[in-house]
Design a protein around this motif. Sequence first.
Motif, PDB file in Angstrom:
ATOM      1  N   GLN A 132      59.100  72.943  -0.734  1.00 20.58           N
ATOM      2  CA  GLN A 132      58.699  71.544  -0.848  1.00 20.58           C
ATOM      3  C   GLN A 132      59.144  70.962  -2.182  1.00 20.58           C
ATOM      4  O   GLN A 132      59.666  69.850  -2.245  1.00 20.58           O
ATOM      5  N   LEU A 172      58.356  59.659   4.811  1.00 21.76           N
ATOM      6  CA  LEU A 172      58.867  60.739   5.680  1.00 21.76           C
ATOM      7  C   LEU A 172      57.720  61.551   6.273  1.00 21.76           C
ATOM      8  O   LEU A 172      57.726  61.864   7.469  1.00 21.76           O
ATOM      9  N   GLU A 173      56.727  61.873   5.454  1.00 24.15           N
ATOM     10  CA  GLU A 173      55.573  62.647   5.931  1.00 24.15           C
ATOM     11  C   GLU A 173      54.793  61.857   6.972  1.00 24.15           C
ATOM     12  O   GLU A 173      54.323  62.407   7.970  1.00 24.15           O
ATOM     13  N   GLN A 175      55.974  59.597   8.994  1.00 22.02           N
ATOM     14  CA  GLN A 175      56.761  59.582  10.232  1.00 22.02           C
ATOM     15  C   GLN A 175      56.658  60.936  10.953  1.00 22.02           C
ATOM     16  O   GLN A 175      56.520  60.980  12.171  1.00 22.02           O
ATOM     17  N   THR A 176      56.708  62.027  10.213  1.00 16.33           N
ATOM     18  CA  THR A 176      56.614  63.369  10.796  1.00 16.33           C
ATOM     19  C   THR A 176      55.240  63.589  11.414  1.00 16.33           C
ATOM     20  O   THR A 176      55.109  64.134  12.507  1.00 16.33           O
ATOM     21  N   LYS A 179      55.003  61.627  14.695  1.00 16.10           N
ATOM     22  CA  LYS A 179      55.750  62.307  15.771  1.00 16.10           C
ATOM     23  C   LYS A 179      54.982  63.533  16.279  1.00 16.10           C
ATOM     24  O   LYS A 179      54.950  63.793  17.481  1.00 16.10           O
ATOM     25  N   GLY A 180      54.342  64.315  15.374  1.00 14.22           N
ATOM     26  CA  GLY A 180      53.559  65.496  15.762  1.00 14.22           C
ATOM     27  C   GLY A 180      52.345  65.097  16.583  1.00 14.22           C
ATOM     28  O   GLY A 180      51.996  65.751  17.577  1.00 14.22           O
TER      29      GLY A 180
END
Length: 188
Positions: A132, A172-173, A175-176, A179-180
């Motif tokens: 990370q 980004l987190e 968006q991730t 999606k999850g």
Amino acid sequence: MNAATLAEEATPNPLLPASYDILWSAVCIAIIAFFLVRYAVPRLTAMLDERAAKIEAGLQQAERAQEAAAAAEEQIAAELGQARREAASVREQAQAEAKEIVAEARAKAQAEADRVTETAARQVEADRQAAQISLRTDVGMLATELASRIVGESVRDQALQARVIDRFLDELEAQTADKGAAATTREA
């Protein structure tokens, strides 16, 4: 009486011994009988009594030997039974010890497995954090370079760079995570 009868009476009978022979034979038999009764019969009786006593003693000894053999056989049977009980006890104790050893080995193996799992989990977490950090650094540098190209001027200020990088990674987190969550609801 006639002469023939007299002649017969004067001639002794050949099957009957003379009277003096009978007398002397009776005296000899009496003497022999006296010595036999006086000396031979008591010795013979003593010898037969001694022999009977030996036979009786031998029978008693044989009887005692049989009793001793029976007692020894009973003792052997008792000792054999005791030995079998002790052997069973030893077997049970050995089985119990074997179970304890197996349980102890399993406990040690489980503890070792837990330790290895924990160590591996910590290593994975450390690797994840390192990845990370590395990703943040690499993405941050790319984002700064990209922002510099888009804006047309260099973004060299550290505070500004950190804010840009943090905002980009947060987006980004998010968006991730979205999606999850969407994939989880589709599976359910």
